[in-house]
Enzyme design. Structure first.
Site, mmCIF file in Angstrom:
data_model
loop_
_atom_site.group_PDB
_atom_site.id
_atom_site.type_symbol
_atom_site.label_atom_id
_atom_site.label_comp_id
_atom_site.label_asym_id
_atom_site.label_seq_id
_atom_site.Cartn_x
_atom_site.Cartn_y
_atom_site.Cartn_z
ATOM 1 N N GLY A 102 42.906 30.641 35.776
ATOM 2 C CA GLY A 102 42.645 31.862 34.711
ATOM 3 C C GLY A 102 44.024 32.063 34.081
ATOM 4 O O GLY A 102 45.019 31.366 34.238
ATOM 5 N N LYS A 120 46.463 31.895 46.175
ATOM 6 C CA LYS A 120 46.597 32.047 44.991
ATOM 7 C C LYS A 120 47.731 32.291 44.432
ATOM 8 O O LYS A 120 48.794 32.806 45.020
ATOM 9 C CB LYS A 120 45.827 33.621 44.701
ATOM 10 N N GLU A 181 41.922 34.697 53.441
ATOM 11 C CA GLU A 181 40.881 34.396 53.871
ATOM 12 C C GLU A 181 39.863 33.851 52.565
ATOM 13 O O GLU A 181 39.727 34.559 51.699
ATOM 14 C CB GLU A 181 39.991 35.371 54.593
ATOM 15 N N ILE A 183 36.557 33.848 51.083
ATOM 16 C CA ILE A 183 35.026 34.470 51.012
ATOM 17 C C ILE A 183 33.886 33.655 50.552
ATOM 18 O O ILE A 183 33.959 33.041 49.467
ATOM 19 C CB ILE A 183 35.072 35.637 50.343
ATOM 20 N N ASP A 219 41.656 46.767 38.423
ATOM 21 C CA ASP A 219 40.850 45.760 37.575
ATOM 22 C C ASP A 219 39.630 45.355 38.079
ATOM 23 O O ASP A 219 38.952 44.226 38.281
ATOM 24 C CB ASP A 219 41.851 44.421 37.635
ATOM 25 N N ASN A 224 35.579 40.728 39.456
ATOM 26 C CA ASN A 224 36.525 40.817 40.715
ATOM 27 C C ASN A 224 35.791 41.450 42.004
ATOM 28 O O ASN A 224 36.175 41.831 42.977
ATOM 29 C CB ASN A 224 37.682 41.477 40.308
HETATM 30 N N1 LIG Z 1 39.468 35.329 48.832
HETATM 31 C C1 LIG Z 1 38.773 34.641 47.874
HETATM 32 N N2 LIG Z 1 37.491 33.910 48.217
HETATM 33 C C2 LIG Z 1 36.972 33.265 47.384
HETATM 34 N N3 LIG Z 1 37.195 32.943 46.132
HETATM 35 C C3 LIG Z 1 38.347 33.688 45.753
HETATM 36 C C4 LIG Z 1 39.327 34.289 46.475
HETATM 37 N N4 LIG Z 1 40.160 34.607 45.729
HETATM 38 C C5 LIG Z 1 39.873 34.075 44.621
HETATM 39 N N5 LIG Z 1 38.676 33.628 44.420
HETATM 40 C C6 LIG Z 1 38.199 32.966 43.344
HETATM 41 O O1 LIG Z 1 39.181 32.669 42.379
HETATM 42 C C7 LIG Z 1 38.915 33.421 41.126
HETATM 43 C C8 LIG Z 1 40.262 33.921 40.453
HETATM 44 O O2 LIG Z 1 40.747 34.874 41.460
HETATM 45 P P1 LIG Z 1 41.418 36.231 41.043
HETATM 46 O O3 LIG Z 1 40.315 36.996 40.538
HETATM 47 O O4 LIG Z 1 42.055 36.856 42.180
HETATM 48 O O5 LIG Z 1 42.391 35.874 39.993
HETATM 49 P P2 LIG Z 1 42.619 36.306 38.338
HETATM 50 O O6 LIG Z 1 44.030 36.243 38.271
HETATM 51 O O7 LIG Z 1 41.901 37.621 38.219
HETATM 52 O O8 LIG Z 1 42.126 35.221 37.608
HETATM 53 P P3 LIG Z 1 41.786 35.612 35.962
HETATM 54 O O9 LIG Z 1 43.045 34.719 35.216
HETATM 55 O O10 LIG Z 1 40.717 34.567 35.682
HETATM 56 O O11 LIG Z 1 41.553 36.979 35.786
HETATM 57 C C9 LIG Z 1 37.910 34.398 41.424
HETATM 58 O O12 LIG Z 1 37.145 34.932 40.361
HETATM 59 C C10 LIG Z 1 37.258 33.924 42.612
HETATM 60 O O13 LIG Z 1 36.279 32.909 41.788
HETATM 61 MG MG LIG Z 2 39.964 38.128 38.637
HETATM 62 MG MG LIG Z 3 43.352 39.279 37.558
#
Ligand SMILES: Nc1ncnc2c1ncn2[C@@H]1O[C@H](COP(=O)(O)OP(=O)(O)OP(=O)(O)O)[C@@H](O)[C@H]1O
Ligand SMILES: [Mg+2]
Ligand SMILES: [Mg+2]
Length: 283
Positions: A102, A120, A181, A183, A219, A224
């Protein structure tokens, strides 16, 4: 970022030493001066310059010539170095597949202590750091410092909430990377709920618990929140705020409003915003 594993494997001991030195010094310099790296690696000026050129061609660093040669991590460079630290700490054994890319992060699965987990990589402010710099005054900090802060905030918030609120178990944090972890659930917006009223109640219950622990998500939305047969899970905490912090009440309102709007739009459920906020805030 798709070739992270290959990049990782192609780096030699000396490359890692240079990346380590950039990491150590990036808090003090927007571009880490070559002499600081020379001091720590015992390379000659020429050797270092050649190495930095190679790392720049791999898009791991960005070099800049002023009075001296300076260098800074790219998002990819900081990410691969953060991964190295997690491996060295015995937290990650294997990189899996990229599951999300993202604006603000790149998310991989990994094997951690024999189990699948999520890694992440944060990239706040990237690639338009200049804009961020204009808006808020970060002095000469490089944006990579901001990504580390963002990762730290997410890790610390997860640690505070885990065990009380339904969030992934935080495992480790290094640099811009947070290990947690995995999920096994889907984002709320991808799921057609059979019991939307119950799920909405569960979400509000969890937001209330978070608030009691002094945390506002910051957020919150259908993107989320993850759902499966067992319940709801909250992810993505770098924007989280302390209850009582300037502006946190407004952010809480926005969080709850996002959720209520989604349930209204998708399932026709009406729930009063003001009343819901009062419910969340009453002890
Ligand atoms: N602990 C987790 N278990 C399973 N899937 C996860 C987990 N953490 C993140 N994800 C997946 O990765 C995606 C992006 O993670 P996250 O929402 O934390 O980052 P983001 O920076 O908001 O990404 P974006 O730039 O799209 O907003 C989530 O929408 C989910 O699909
Ligand atoms: Mg997100
Ligand atoms: Mg985010």
């Amino acid at each position: 970022m798709r070739d992270l594993a290959n990049v990782y494997l192609s780096l030699k001991k000396l490359d890692w030493k240079i990346l380590e030195s950039i990491f150590k010094n990036m808090w003090d310099f927007e571009y880490v001066p070559s002499h600081a790296i020379i001091r720590e690696t015992n390379l000659s000026e020429e050797e270092l310059e050649a190495k930095l050129k190679k790392l720049a061609s791999m898009r791991l660093v960005e070099n800049k010539y002023t009075e001296y040669l300076g260098t800074a991590f790219t998002f990819k460079g900081l990410s691969v170095y953060s991964l190295k630290r997690l491996v060295a700490a015995g937290k990650v054994e294997q990189l899996g597949s990229l599951i999300g890319e993202g604006k603000e992060s790149v998310v991989y699965t990994v094997i951690s202590q024999g189990k699948e987990a999520v890694l992440k990589f944060h990239r706040v402010g990237y690639p338009s750091f200049k804009k961020v710099k204009e808006k808020r005054d970060y002095g000469t900090l490089h944006y990579t410092v901001l990504t580390v802060r963002s990762a730290r905030r997410e890790f610390q918030t997860l640690k505070r909430l885990y065990g009380h609120v339904s969030v992934p178990r935080p495992i480790a944090w290094e640099g811009n990377a947070v290990l947690m972890e995995l999920i096994d659930a889907k984002e709320l917006y991808k799921v057609k709920l059979e019991n939307p009223e119950d799920v909405l109640e569960m979400i509000i219950e969890e937001v209330k618990k978070m608030y009691e622990l002094g945390v506002v998500h910051g957020d919150l939305s259908q993107f989320n929140i993850l759902v499966n047969e067992e319940g709801v899970y909250f992810i993505d905490f770098p924007q989280s705020m302390e209850v009582g912090e300037d502006g946190s009440e407004e952010i809480l309102k926005r969080d709850v409003e996002n959720v209520l709007k989604y349930f209204k739009k998708t399932y026709g459920i009406e729930r009063d915003l003001k009343q819901t906020l009062e419910e969340i805030k009453k002890g």
